[in-house]
Design a protein around this motif. Structure first.
Motif, short mmCIF file in Angstrom:
data_model
loop_
_atom_site.label_atom_id
_atom_site.label_comp_id
_atom_site.label_asym_id
_atom_site.label_seq_id
_atom_site.Cartn_x
_atom_site.Cartn_y
_atom_site.Cartn_z
N ARG A 62 -67.69 61.34 -63.73
CA ARG A 62 -67.09 60.02 -63.48
C ARG A 62 -67.06 59.72 -61.99
N GLY A 63 -66.76 60.74 -61.16
CA GLY A 63 -66.78 60.53 -59.72
C GLY A 63 -68.16 60.14 -59.24
N GLY A 64 -69.19 60.77 -59.81
CA GLY A 64 -70.56 60.43 -59.43
C GLY A 64 -70.95 59.03 -59.83
N VAL A 65 -70.48 58.59 -61.00
CA VAL A 65 -70.76 57.23 -61.46
C VAL A 65 -70.12 56.22 -60.52
N LEU A 66 -68.87 56.45 -60.14
CA LEU A 66 -68.17 55.52 -59.25
C LEU A 66 -68.81 55.53 -57.86
N GLU A 67 -69.20 56.70 -57.40
CA GLU A 67 -69.86 56.79 -56.09
C GLU A 67 -71.14 55.96 -56.09
N LEU A 68 -71.95 56.10 -57.14
CA LEU A 68 -73.18 55.32 -57.24
C LEU A 68 -72.88 53.83 -57.30
N ALA A 69 -71.87 53.46 -58.07
CA ALA A 69 -71.52 52.05 -58.22
C ALA A 69 -71.06 51.45 -56.88
N VAL A 70 -70.26 52.20 -56.13
CA VAL A 70 -69.77 51.69 -54.84
C VAL A 70 -70.91 51.59 -53.84
N LEU A 71 -71.69 52.65 -53.70
CA LEU A 71 -72.79 52.64 -52.73
C LEU A 71 -73.82 51.58 -53.09
N GLY A 72 -74.12 51.46 -54.38
CA GLY A 72 -75.09 50.44 -54.80
C GLY A 72 -74.60 49.04 -54.54
N SER A 73 -73.31 48.80 -54.75
CA SER A 73 -72.75 47.47 -54.51
C SER A 73 -72.76 47.14 -53.02
N LEU A 74 -72.42 48.11 -52.17
CA LEU A 74 -72.40 47.87 -50.72
C LEU A 74 -73.81 47.80 -50.15
N HIS A 75 -74.78 48.33 -50.88
CA HIS A 75 -76.16 48.20 -50.44
C HIS A 75 -76.59 46.73 -50.50
N GLU A 76 -76.02 45.99 -51.45
CA GLU A 76 -76.36 44.57 -51.58
C GLU A 76 -75.80 43.78 -50.39
N THR A 77 -74.54 44.05 -50.05
CA THR A 77 -73.88 43.33 -48.96
C THR A 77 -72.57 44.02 -48.62
N PRO A 78 -72.11 43.98 -47.37
CA PRO A 78 -70.77 44.50 -47.05
C PRO A 78 -69.71 43.71 -47.82
N LEU A 79 -68.66 44.40 -48.24
CA LEU A 79 -67.62 43.75 -49.05
C LEU A 79 -66.25 44.24 -48.61
N PRO A 114 -80.33 64.91 -67.30
CA PRO A 114 -79.47 64.56 -68.44
C PRO A 114 -78.21 63.78 -68.08
N SER A 115 -77.65 64.00 -66.90
CA SER A 115 -76.43 63.27 -66.57
C SER A 115 -76.68 61.76 -66.49
N ALA A 116 -77.91 61.36 -66.18
CA ALA A 116 -78.24 59.94 -66.08
C ALA A 116 -78.48 59.30 -67.44
N TRP A 117 -78.54 60.11 -68.50
CA TRP A 117 -78.81 59.58 -69.84
C TRP A 117 -77.53 59.29 -70.62
N GLU A 118 -76.40 59.80 -70.13
CA GLU A 118 -75.16 59.72 -70.90
C GLU A 118 -74.55 58.33 -70.84
N ASP A 119 -73.64 58.05 -71.79
CA ASP A 119 -72.97 56.76 -71.85
C ASP A 119 -72.27 56.43 -70.55
N GLU A 120 -71.66 57.44 -69.90
CA GLU A 120 -70.88 57.23 -68.68
C GLU A 120 -71.73 56.68 -67.54
N SER A 121 -72.99 57.11 -67.45
CA SER A 121 -73.76 56.80 -66.24
C SER A 121 -75.04 56.00 -66.47
N PHE A 122 -75.55 55.96 -67.69
CA PHE A 122 -76.83 55.28 -67.92
C PHE A 122 -76.76 53.81 -67.49
#
Length: 206
Positions: free
Chosen positions: A5-22, A99-107
């Motif tokens: 879950r921490g990895g999913v949130l980290e990816l979501a935050v970094l990916g969102s900030l890659h679009e634009t500072p927020l 496999p971690s990228a295939w799961e419901d939590e992160s796919f």
């Protein structure tokens, strides 16, 4: 930051900030729209995540000039932006196709940032997700066959609904995989395989 879950949130935050500072409120809204589609998102988990990313040097804070803030007594909104190290970490996360990228939590989160992901990685994630769902289908069908006689009509309908949902996702993945394969450069082996097996690019599971 540990755990799936921490990895999913980290990816979501970094990916969102890659679009634009927020600033924090904008980031929370964006994450809620993004993560809320796939799982419950707790705001209480966001700020510990931001603090860890700041400590790791992956994001930085900016205090925007706000002349109205001293007069109104309101604090200026802190803006979060991606650092060079954060961009490198994001690319590292986007190359993970195991496999971690295939799961419901992160796919779903990986899929949301596919536009920043290499084609070969996209294909591996899609194929892995399909494989995982095929395993799930086999398990559900087997369990349904064994327990059908003992289930009441409502529970049976619920089981069928879940089965149909997974089947629909598998068909959707088949279409995406076929499209991704068409966009990849062909190798001599690929061309030979297709000549021997016409239409082998798409697997029909129905």
């Amino acid at each position: 930051m540990t755990g799936a879950r921490g990895g999913v949130l980290e990816l979501a935050v970094l990916g969102s900030l890659h679009e634009t500072p927020l600033h924090g409120y904008e980031l929370r809204k964006r994450l809620n729209a993004l993560l809320g589609m796939f799982r419950a998102f707790s705001y209480g988990s966001l700020y510990p995540c931001l603090r860890q990313l700041l400590a790791d040097g992956l994001i930085a804070e900016e205090q925007p000039a706000d002349v109205a803030a001293p007069l109104s007594g309101r604090r200026s909104k802190i803006v979060y932006k991606l650092t060079a190290e954060g961009k490198e970490r994001l690319q590292e996360l986007l190359t993970q196709a195991g496999p971690s990228a295939w799961e419901d939590e992160s796919f779903g989160i990986h899929f949301a940032f596919f536009r920043h992901t290499e084609a070969e990685v996209r294909l591996r994630i899609l194929e892995g997700r399909r494989s995982r769902l095929e395993e799930r289908l086999d398990s559900v069908r087997t369990a349904l066959a064994r327990t059908r006689e003992r289930l009441d009509s409502y529970t049976l309908e619920l089981q069928r609904h879940g089965l149909e949902s997974v089947e629909r996702e598998v068909r959707w993945l088949n279409e995406l995989i076929a499209t991704e394969r068409q966009g990849l450069p062909s190798t001599p082996t690929d061309r030979t395989d297709r000549a021997e097996k016409p239409g082998s690019d798409t697997t029909d599971l129905d």
